[in-house]
Write a protein that holds these residues in place. Structure first.
Motif, PDB file in Angstrom:
ATOM      1  N   UNK A 278       0.868  -1.183   0.000  1.00  0.00           N
ATOM      2  CA  UNK A 278       0.000   0.000   0.000  1.00  0.00           C
ATOM      3  C   UNK A 278       0.902   1.229   0.000  1.00  0.00           C
ATOM      4  N   UNK A 279       0.959   1.924  -1.137  1.00  0.00           N
ATOM      5  CA  UNK A 279       1.869   3.057  -1.274  1.00  0.00           C
ATOM      6  C   UNK A 279       1.672   4.121  -0.203  1.00  0.00           C
ATOM      7  N   UNK A 280       0.450   4.295   0.255  1.00  0.00           N
ATOM      8  CA  UNK A 280       0.147   5.379   1.177  1.00  0.00           C
ATOM      9  C   UNK A 280       0.786   5.195   2.549  1.00  0.00           C
ATOM     10  N   UNK A 281       1.201   3.966   2.882  1.00  0.00           N
ATOM     11  CA  UNK A 281       1.757   3.709   4.204  1.00  0.00           C
ATOM     12  C   UNK A 281       3.270   3.514   4.197  1.00  0.00           C
ATOM     13  N   UNK A 282       3.903   3.653   3.046  1.00  0.00           N
ATOM     14  CA  UNK A 282       5.346   3.412   2.943  1.00  0.00           C
ATOM     15  C   UNK A 282       6.123   4.589   3.514  1.00  0.00           C
ATOM     16  N   UNK A 283       6.976   4.308   4.478  1.00  0.00           N
ATOM     17  CA  UNK A 283       7.799   5.345   5.091  1.00  0.00           C
ATOM     18  C   UNK A 283       8.868   5.813   4.103  1.00  0.00           C
ATOM     19  N   UNK A 284       9.079   7.119   4.019  1.00  0.00           N
ATOM     20  CA  UNK A 284      10.115   7.732   3.166  1.00  0.00           C
ATOM     21  C   UNK A 284      10.012   7.236   1.725  1.00  0.00           C
ATOM     22  N   UNK A 285       8.801   7.167   1.206  1.00  0.00           N
ATOM     23  CA  UNK A 285       8.600   6.583  -0.122  1.00  0.00           C
ATOM     24  C   UNK A 285       9.339   7.356  -1.210  1.00  0.00           C
ATOM     25  N   UNK A 286       9.369   8.677  -1.149  1.00  0.00           N
ATOM     26  CA  UNK A 286      10.059   9.460  -2.169  1.00  0.00           C
ATOM     27  C   UNK A 286      11.540   9.089  -2.234  1.00  0.00           C
ATOM     28  N   UNK A 287      12.153   8.914  -1.071  1.00  0.00           N
ATOM     29  CA  UNK A 287      13.566   8.513  -1.029  1.00  0.00           C
ATOM     30  C   UNK A 287      13.748   7.116  -1.603  1.00  0.00           C
ATOM     31  N   UNK A 288      12.802   6.237  -1.302  1.00  0.00           N
ATOM     32  CA  UNK A 288      12.904   4.854  -1.788  1.00  0.00           C
ATOM     33  C   UNK A 288      12.721   4.773  -3.299  1.00  0.00           C
ATOM     34  N   UNK A 289      11.926   5.662  -3.852  1.00  0.00           N
ATOM     35  CA  UNK A 289      11.767   5.695  -5.304  1.00  0.00           C
ATOM     36  C   UNK A 289      13.072   6.134  -5.972  1.00  0.00           C
ATOM     37  N   UNK A 290      13.755   7.118  -5.384  1.00  0.00           N
ATOM     38  CA  UNK A 290      15.057   7.552  -5.913  1.00  0.00           C
ATOM     39  C   UNK A 290      16.043   6.388  -5.883  1.00  0.00           C
ATOM     40  N   UNK A 291      16.077   5.676  -4.764  1.00  0.00           N
ATOM     41  CA  UNK A 291      16.961   4.510  -4.632  1.00  0.00           C
ATOM     42  C   UNK A 291      16.611   3.460  -5.679  1.00  0.00           C
ATOM     43  N   UNK A 292      15.317   3.199  -5.834  1.00  0.00           N
ATOM     44  CA  UNK A 292      14.861   2.180  -6.781  1.00  0.00           C
ATOM     45  C   UNK A 292      15.291   2.505  -8.208  1.00  0.00           C
ATOM     46  N   UNK A 293      15.145   3.750  -8.587  1.00  0.00           N
ATOM     47  CA  UNK A 293      15.521   4.148  -9.951  1.00  0.00           C
ATOM     48  C   UNK A 293      17.023   3.986 -10.169  1.00  0.00           C
ATOM     49  N   UNK A 294      17.828   4.297  -9.156  1.00  0.00           N
ATOM     50  CA  UNK A 294      19.270   4.083  -9.278  1.00  0.00           C
ATOM     51  C   UNK A 294      19.582   2.597  -9.439  1.00  0.00           C
TER      52      UNK A 294
END
Length: 248
Positions: free
Chosen positions: A66-82
């Motif tokens: 559930x995307x709405x409950x993910x802590x620091x999701x914006x940071x994790x998306x940056x990590x994921x893209x890298x």
């Protein structure tokens, strides 16, 4: 310490490590076990976490993704893209579980042709959305806490494969102490994952840097890539500039 301060501390530990043990909180906060149990129950009543035997779990980590409950999701998306830059057509990849790995899977190129071994049923479901990706879920005992398979059967299966790249999250990483965890079974599992891999990448938000827990997984020299949301030249990463470790 005021109750609000205790609750804030507990939620930070949950957000960073996905789970907490009551016994650890008793020591860290220097309060009684009854106090911690009441605190956890109040946080459960507020819908902020899941209480389990011996501790508590992150709400995002223990539920369907559930995307709405993910802590620091914006940071994790940056990590994921890298992290997606490391995966090429034809590769054989091994993954653990967790919200950062799930974000990584969501960022993969649509037409990627690769084989993925994973210990996480949630990750397997996300990978199955890619037409040209072969998905192999390694079976064994299922950890309700970590949402991955574990145990001797899983470790035996890992010993029989050799993958190009292993991607895993971490509870903590420290320049001297390396990767550490609090769960013995997960600790042994991560060691087996690393042994099965030609190269390895650790995906973690910067808040987990410079933290050491009681069980050592490996030294940072044993890791091929460290991926955070920070720029690779950020001062916070300067102590991690060691031989053979690439920082993304």
């Amino acid at each position: 310490m005021l109750k609000k301060e205790r609750h804030d501390f507990i939620m930070r530990q949950i957000n960073l490590h996905n789970r907490v043990l009551t016994s650890d909180l008793v020591q860290l906060l220097n309060v009684s076990e009854d106090t911690i149990r009441r605190d956890l129950q109040e946080l459960v009543d507020q819908g902020l976490l899941f209480k389990v035997h011996g501790g508590a779990l992150s709400k995002s980590y223990h539920s369907s993704f559930d995307d709405s409950t993910v802590y620091a999701r914006d940071s994790k998306i940056i990590i994921a893209k890298k992290a997606t830059s490391l995966v090429k057509d034809g590769m054989v990849v091994l993954t653990g579980g967790g919200t950062t790995i799930l974000e990584f899977v969501k960022q993969l190129p649509e037409n990627l042709e690769a084989t993925f071994f994973t210990l996480s049923p949630l990750v397997a479901v996300e990978l199955a959305k890619y037409n040209n990706v072969e998905v192999i879920l390694i079976g064994g005992l299922f950890s309700k806490n970590s949402q991955i398979t574990y145990g001797g059967h899983v470790i035996n299966q890992l010993s029989e494969i050799k993958v190009d790249l292993c991607l895993m999250g971490t509870s903590a990483i420290h320049p001297e102490e390396g990767l550490t965890d609090t769960d013995w079974e997960i600790n042994q599992l991560k060691k087996a994952m690393l042994a099965a891999s030609k190269k390895s990448a650790v995906l973690c938000i910067s808040e987990k840097l410079d933290i050491s827990l009681r069980l050592k997984v490996c030294s940072i020299e044993s890791i091929s890539y460290l991926i955070t949301e920070l720029d690779k030249n950020d001062e916070a990463l300067s102590r991690y500039l060691v031989k053979n470790l690439n920082i993304l």
